[in-house]
Design an enzyme around this catalytic site. Structure first.
Site, PDB file in Angstrom:
ATOM      1  N   HIS A 119     -18.934   1.559 -19.024  1.00 14.57           N
ATOM      2  CA  HIS A 119     -18.562   2.659 -19.154  1.00 14.57           C
ATOM      3  C   HIS A 119     -19.413   3.592 -19.477  1.00 14.57           C
ATOM      4  CE1 HIS A 119     -16.591   5.315 -22.199  1.00 14.57           C
ATOM      5  NE2 HIS A 119     -15.615   4.664 -22.437  1.00 14.57           N
ATOM      6  N   ASP A 196     -21.778  -4.710 -25.238  1.00 11.32           N
ATOM      7  CA  ASP A 196     -20.307  -3.696 -25.418  1.00 11.32           C
ATOM      8  C   ASP A 196     -19.305  -4.827 -25.661  1.00 11.32           C
ATOM      9  OD1 ASP A 196     -18.843  -2.144 -25.135  1.00 11.32           O
ATOM     10  OD2 ASP A 196     -19.179  -0.790 -23.553  1.00 11.32           O
ATOM     11  N   GLN A 199     -14.060  -4.461 -25.315  1.00  9.21           N
ATOM     12  CA  GLN A 199     -12.836  -4.816 -24.706  1.00  9.21           C
ATOM     13  C   GLN A 199     -12.411  -5.456 -25.416  1.00  9.21           C
ATOM     14  OE1 GLN A 199     -10.703  -2.532 -23.495  1.00  9.21           O
ATOM     15  NE2 GLN A 199     -11.017  -0.528 -23.565  1.00  9.21           N
ATOM     16  N   LYS A 222      -9.458   0.389 -31.882  1.00  4.20           N
ATOM     17  CA  LYS A 222      -9.620  -1.025 -30.341  1.00  4.20           C
ATOM     18  C   LYS A 222      -8.772  -1.884 -31.037  1.00  4.20           C
ATOM     19  CE  LYS A 222     -12.273   1.711 -26.672  1.00  4.20           C
ATOM     20  NZ  LYS A 222     -11.259   2.334 -26.126  1.00  4.20           N
ATOM     21  N   CYS A 362     -13.421   6.760 -17.726  1.00  2.00           N
ATOM     22  CA  CYS A 362     -15.310   7.126 -17.991  1.00  2.00           C
ATOM     23  C   CYS A 362     -15.750   5.780 -17.251  1.00  2.00           C
ATOM     24  CB  CYS A 362     -14.978   6.718 -19.651  1.00  2.00           C
ATOM     25  SG  CYS A 362     -14.577   8.102 -20.096  1.00  2.00           S
TER      26      CYS A 362
END
Length: 407
Positions: A119, A196, A199, A222, A362
């Site tokens: 991202h 990261d 997600q 999220k 993104c």
């Protein structure tokens, strides 16, 4: 599958005669009543500034804030709550690492290893850091399905690699990257590893004790919580050697006219009045997720993924990206319709109250690498149903007709 939508008023409301088939969970999830009620209760009964008062409201706000820190640590398998820093979101957490750690630990010739699938929030800060330090950015490539591969990992991680920062679960094709292998390979060269988890944390079990990264970031919005609350996990020894990212109130030990000493970790990274109601929402969201069970969430989404791919295959005009091997895929499907721009697809679907994402997500370097300008993206969460998928696929069947193409 159980219908969880009873807890999500926004998904039960009727708009022009129908409910919303919400399939944009990769962007943000909806909040159950339990989270909304927790926020409301906090504002009605406990609103106060944490760490700063000796009165009832401040004391209780502090308890809620710090108890959530402990809950987050347990949720991701961190042993010490002091390793949990509250941020605005995963983006701010990545910037904090880049500027407080990266700028001060990189020299000219050092390499920052990123994944081409990252991202933008896990690319742009490192570009700035590279310009400041003279370090070099190196990218892990991927195959035609968006998966990075062992041969490239072995080739790209070397004695010059000082920082490795990549997505656990990618936000475009939904690929689960081989994080365990990458972290172990990085350790061979004493590289600092940053994951990261924006997600992955909402959709699968993420255990710091097993993965052993140096840093992990994720966002509350999220995973059922409010916007404006995020989490940075960092190994205590790493956090203690880092300079503050922001400075001001509540992150200090003592301020003199020309010198300041800083508070201990994690407080030296939490300057100013914090988003306590966001923290409260995150606490309630974790309770809700744990009540369902993360393994059950994974199972539900696996069934939704299988069902969607099977139904999309029946439309000869739909091109699905990411391949058919579901072993390393989760919760996200990217696709396009022949001759139709994704933005037009999303607009037509919206007329049927089907919500998806369209664009570059993104992730422009990845899209360019894959030879794509943009895609449609459907992303699931446990409250989605087969009916949502049917509405998506049926609406996709109308798209070309609406634009005047033959069937």
């Amino acid at each position: 599958m159980k219908d969880y939508k009873a807890d999500f008023k926004i998904l039960k409301q009727k708009i022009n005669g129908s409910t919303i088939a919400y399939l944009d969970n990769g962007a943000t999830t909806q909040k159950p009543l339990q989270v909304i009620e927790a926020i409301e209760e906090y504002n009605k009964l406990y609103n106060g500034s944490p760490h700063r008062g000796a009165h009832y409201l401040s004391i209780n706000a502090t308890k809620l804030y710090e108890n959530t820190r402990k809950k987050v640590a347990k949720f991701i398998g961190a042993k010490n709550p002091r390793e949990i820093v509250f941020t605005k979101n995963a983006t701010e957490a990545l910037n904090l690492i880049a500027y407080s750690y990266g700028v001060n630990n990189l020299d000219a010739g050092d390499e920052i290893l990123l994944a081409i699938t990252n991202h933008h929030s896990n690319i742009v800060p490192w570009q700035i850091v590279a310009k400041k330090t003279g370090a070099k950015i190196v990218y892990l490539d991927c195959d035609k399905n968006g998966q990075i591969y062992k041969e490239d990992i072995d080739k790209k991680i070397n004695k010059n690699t000082k920082i490795i920062s990549l997505s656990h679960l990618t936000n475009v094709f939904g690929m689960v990257h081989p994080i365990e292998y990458i972290i172990e390979k990085g350790k061979e060269y004493s590289a600092t590893t940053i994951i990261d988890g924006a997600q992955s944390v909402p959709h699968m079990k993420v255990d710091i004790g097993n993965l052993k990264p140096d840093f992990l970031v994720f966002s509350g919005h999220k995973m059922l919580a409010s916007m404006g609350i995020g989490v940075l996990y960092g190994k205590l020894e790493k956090l203690e050697e880092m300079e503050p990212f922001l400075s001001g109130g509540d992150m200090i030990e003592y301020v003199d006219l020309y010198e300041t000493s800083f508070d201990e970790v994690p407080y030296k990274f939490e300057a100013g009045t914090q988003n306590v109601e966001g923290v409260v929402s995150l606490s309630a969201a974790i309770d809700y997720i744990e009540n369902i069970g993360i393994e059950n969430i994974e199972a539900i989404e696996e069934e939704l993924l299988k069902y969607t791919l099977e139904r999309l295959k029946r439309n000869k005009y739909v091109k699905v990206y990411g391949g058919e091997d579901l072993r390393n895929r989760k919760s996200i499907i990217s696709f396009n319709i022949k001759d139709v721009h994704p933005h037009d697809v999303a607009t037509i679907l919206d007329n049927n109250n089907v919500a998806i994402r369209a664009g570059h997500h993104c992730a422009q370097p990845f899209m360019k690498y894959m030879g794509l300008n943009s895609t449609c993206r459907a992303s699931f969460y446990f409250y989605n149903t087969f009916e949502d998928i049917d509405r998506l696929v049926d609406s996709l069947g109308e798209v070309r007709g609406v634009l005047g193409y033959g069937s």
